[in-house]
Scaffold this motif. Structure first.
Motif, PDB file in Angstrom:
ATOM      1  N   LEU A  70       0.847  -1.193   0.000  1.00  5.83           N
ATOM      2  CA  LEU A  70       0.000   0.000   0.000  1.00  5.83           C
ATOM      3  C   LEU A  70       0.884   1.244   0.000  1.00  5.83           C
ATOM      4  O   LEU A  70       1.781   1.373   0.828  1.00  5.83           O
ATOM      5  N   ARG A  88       0.335   4.557   0.972  1.00 13.04           N
ATOM      6  CA  ARG A  88      -0.680   5.411   1.617  1.00 13.04           C
ATOM      7  C   ARG A  88      -0.513   6.850   1.184  1.00 13.04           C
ATOM      8  O   ARG A  88      -1.490   7.574   0.985  1.00 13.04           O
ATOM      9  N   PHE A  93      -6.076  -3.388  11.840  1.00 14.08           N
ATOM     10  CA  PHE A  93      -5.676  -4.804  11.849  1.00 14.08           C
ATOM     11  C   PHE A  93      -4.343  -5.003  12.553  1.00 14.08           C
ATOM     12  O   PHE A  93      -4.141  -5.987  13.243  1.00 14.08           O
ATOM     13  N   GLN A  94      -3.412  -4.085  12.356  1.00 14.34           N
ATOM     14  CA  GLN A  94      -2.069  -4.270  12.902  1.00 14.34           C
ATOM     15  C   GLN A  94      -1.894  -3.649  14.284  1.00 14.34           C
ATOM     16  O   GLN A  94      -0.824  -3.784  14.877  1.00 14.34           O
ATOM     17  N   ASP A 103       4.868   6.924   2.397  1.00 12.16           N
ATOM     18  CA  ASP A 103       4.377   6.052   3.456  1.00 12.16           C
ATOM     19  C   ASP A 103       3.941   4.739   2.801  1.00 12.16           C
ATOM     20  O   ASP A 103       2.839   4.632   2.259  1.00 12.16           O
ATOM     21  N   PHE A 132      -6.128  -9.215   4.815  1.00 11.82           N
ATOM     22  CA  PHE A 132      -5.807  -9.511   6.218  1.00 11.82           C
ATOM     23  C   PHE A 132      -6.533 -10.763   6.706  1.00 11.82           C
ATOM     24  O   PHE A 132      -5.982 -11.540   7.473  1.00 11.82           O
ATOM     25  N   GLN A 133      -7.783 -10.925   6.280  1.00  8.71           N
ATOM     26  CA  GLN A 133      -8.586 -12.033   6.816  1.00  8.71           C
ATOM     27  C   GLN A 133      -8.483 -13.294   5.973  1.00  8.71           C
ATOM     28  O   GLN A 133      -9.056 -14.323   6.341  1.00  8.71           O
ATOM     29  N   ILE A 192       3.486   0.610   2.936  1.00 11.89           N
ATOM     30  CA  ILE A 192       3.161  -0.391   3.953  1.00 11.89           C
ATOM     31  C   ILE A 192       2.924  -1.748   3.298  1.00 11.89           C
ATOM     32  O   ILE A 192       2.129  -1.868   2.372  1.00 11.89           O
ATOM     33  N   LEU A 247       1.370  -5.317   3.025  1.00 12.30           N
ATOM     34  CA  LEU A 247       0.146  -5.970   3.492  1.00 12.30           C
ATOM     35  C   LEU A 247       0.325  -7.489   3.445  1.00 12.30           C
ATOM     36  O   LEU A 247       1.166  -7.990   2.696  1.00 12.30           O
ATOM     37  N   VAL A 275      -8.399  -4.627   1.305  1.00 16.95           N
ATOM     38  CA  VAL A 275      -7.383  -4.706   2.364  1.00 16.95           C
ATOM     39  C   VAL A 275      -7.859  -5.657   3.471  1.00 16.95           C
ATOM     40  O   VAL A 275      -7.098  -6.509   3.953  1.00 16.95           O
ATOM     41  N   THR A 276      -9.131  -5.537   3.848  1.00 17.62           N
ATOM     42  CA  THR A 276      -9.698  -6.435   4.862  1.00 17.62           C
ATOM     43  C   THR A 276      -9.629  -7.887   4.395  1.00 17.62           C
ATOM     44  O   THR A 276      -9.264  -8.792   5.160  1.00 17.62           O
ATOM     45  N   VAL A 295      -7.614   1.112   7.852  1.00 13.42           N
ATOM     46  CA  VAL A 295      -8.002  -0.298   8.011  1.00 13.42           C
ATOM     47  C   VAL A 295      -6.779  -1.137   8.388  1.00 13.42           C
ATOM     48  O   VAL A 295      -6.824  -1.974   9.297  1.00 13.42           O
ATOM     49  N   THR A 296      -5.659  -0.888   7.710  1.00 18.92           N
ATOM     50  CA  THR A 296      -4.419  -1.609   8.018  1.00 18.92           C
ATOM     51  C   THR A 296      -3.987  -1.334   9.463  1.00 18.92           C
ATOM     52  O   THR A 296      -3.592  -2.255  10.194  1.00 18.92           O
ATOM     53  N   GLY A 306      -4.993   2.795   4.765  1.00 18.68           N
ATOM     54  CA  GLY A 306      -4.065   2.924   5.889  1.00 18.68           C
ATOM     55  C   GLY A 306      -4.773   2.763   7.223  1.00 18.68           C
ATOM     56  O   GLY A 306      -4.267   2.094   8.138  1.00 18.68           O
ATOM     57  N   LEU A 330     -14.564  -4.880  11.639  1.00 18.72           N
ATOM     58  CA  LEU A 330     -13.105  -4.787  11.638  1.00 18.72           C
ATOM     59  C   LEU A 330     -12.590  -4.939  13.069  1.00 18.72           C
ATOM     60  O   LEU A 330     -13.325  -4.685  14.021  1.00 18.72           O
ATOM     61  N   LEU A 385       0.142   4.580  12.391  1.00 23.57           N
ATOM     62  CA  LEU A 385      -0.494   4.505  11.071  1.00 23.57           C
ATOM     63  C   LEU A 385      -1.939   5.004  11.143  1.00 23.57           C
ATOM     64  O   LEU A 385      -2.399   5.727  10.249  1.00 23.57           O
TER      65      LEU A 385
END
Lengths: 308, 308
Positions: A152, A154, B214-215, A160, A214-215, A162, A164, A210-211, B210-211, B208, B164, B220
């Motif tokens: 990402l 950002r 999660f993190q 910035d 992560f999931q 990141i 994922l 993005v969710t 949402v990330t 960013g 989330l 961020l």
């Protein structure tokens, strides 16, 4: 004399709803750069292979030398380095070709110079090279080529960047139709102003994507792979776009988008089982409109550029 | 006769860069609804407390009855239910007041009827009530009030609503200035068309945020709490907005945004230690421009609406 060789992977930028902010790296496709110390100061490209003679040797124009120059300018040194570039990627295909060359050159030269920079600190130098190659200093190819995985961006201005997570079973098919697409055309069709509600739809989808990453939620990834900002304008420049999308989804793909500014298309799917069917379905559509297509299968590269 | 009482929490919608797609629920603030069976069919609001006499008893206008009516219409039944509403939230403050009433009513009535619906299946009925209360069927207050935590509304039309994660140490301060803001004004200042690059900035920030959730990456989250689409136009309607933001950030807050369509502001921070300083800093700014302010501290409610 000391010699270092590095590899940097191909990348997909503008990942659908992640237009301008999301990219990912591909396994098994990319560029190789070998750097060798020499006594006389200055950077020199001494060989380029696999480009069909199209890339410049001029150190002000070659992305490898532009990137390394930005790095040594920051260090305030002027070493002698010879550069050999082996292209594994077609030029101007939307697979991050210039980014892979710049990143491989930086990773190799950084090692040659005793690693004065951490890997992620190389990003600004790669972006400097992208400015020369593409006219714009985007980070969504160089970011994932350097770091691997889904990346990402950002904030471009603040860099910035990141990393994922990538669900293990996520696979990619690249479809490269035998068709020339002018990048300038691909940029010019975009709108300067867009409806507020499209921005909201895009935000919802990118948050969903993005969710999903992560999931490890493949259904959510699939539902979120929808770009309402760039794709509707760019898709009309790619013959068969909507027919291909329908065909690959019927063959079990999660979704599809335009890689970079095209004409290459990326298809995401869960596991490798649906891949042969996806490739056949896409080939049939392109053939029906008289276009050949190269299809590549790739896992997501999570390692990024590295020394060989 | 069987009686059930339910609580539904206050909520923050339009969470900064998550304009129109992100909301979260607040701990310790909300509305209570008691439903009681009666023999004669039909819904009737028999008491409303804490609203200063402003809310309608008419079952076509009260959000509790509108919501329950939508639910029993779906079931094809016509039970007799008396409804008592206790408002714990100021009306029209941007804390999801109408949503909390509708959600509490639905959760209570669903229990009274033997739970014909799963909790998340109640969402369409709550949205039907929001349409009556607000003129628009937004889900970013009813979603988090029902489910708790941070909620992503990926797609309003398809009601793709995703919970989330919430980092444990995330806290919220609500600042409710003594100031009337007309919701119609707050809507009318928004632009129908926005620059493409603003949409890209917003996408990067929401990805960013949402990330960060999660993190559990508070830095961020802080960097991402920036809305370039709605806030610049709405902030001018809220006296002291930018001065308050500067003051609360200096006091250690992660960031700030407009709750719903305002005038309430939400401030996010890590842990509860910075909260007294944040509240004092905000009060000083509002006092300096002659405005009183109510400040509430709340953890993030991760449970959502529930039976008492």
């Amino acid at each position: 004399m000391k010699t270092i060789k590095a590899f940097a992977p191909a990348t997909v930028a503008n990942v659908s709803c992640g237009f301008d902010i999301l990219g990912f790296a591909l396994e098994g496709m990319g560029d190789w750069v070998t750097v060798t110390e020499r006594e006389s100061p200055g950077l020199e490209v001494i060989s380029i292979q696999g480009d069909g003679g199209k890339l410049p040797y001029d150190s002000d124009k070659n992305t490898c030398t532009v990137a390394i120059q930005a790095m040594i300018d920051e260090l305030g040194i002027n070493p002698g380095i010879e550069i050999q570039l082996e292209k594994g990627l077609p030029l101007g295909s939307g697979m991050g070709s210039s980014a892979a060359s710049a990143v491989a050159a930086l990773v190799a030269a950084n090692e040659l110079l005793g690693n004065p920079f951490q890997k992620n600190e190389l990003l600004p130098f790669a972006i400097a090279a992208e400015k020369v190659a593409c006219g714009a200093g985007h980070a969504d190819n160089v970011g994932p080529s350097l770091l691997g995985g889904f990346v990402l961006i950002r904030d471009y201005h603040l860099l910035d960047v990141i990393k994922l997570p990538v669900p293990e079973e996520l696979h990619c098919v690249l479809l490269h139709p035998h068709y020339q697409l002018n990048t300038a055309d691909s940029r010019s069709v975009l709108r300067d102003q867009i409806p507020l509600r499209h921005a909201t739809i895009q935000s919802g989808n990118v948050a969903g994507l993005v969710t999903g990453l992560f999931q490890g939620d493949f259904d959510l990834i699939s539902r979120s792979l929808r770009d309402v900002i760039a794709e509707p304008y760019r898709a009309v420049l790619i013959p068969g776009f909507y027919e291909v999308r329908e065909a690959i989804k019927a063959a079990g793909a999660l979704g599809m988008g335009i890689s970079g500014s095209g004409p290459t298309l990326f298809v995401l799917c869960k596991g490798s089982a649906p891949i042969p069917g996806i490739i056949t379905a896409a080939q049939e559509v392109f053939e029906s409109i008289g276009l050949g297509v190269d299809a590549y299968h790739s896992a997501i590269n999570t390692r990024g550029a590295h020394i060989l």
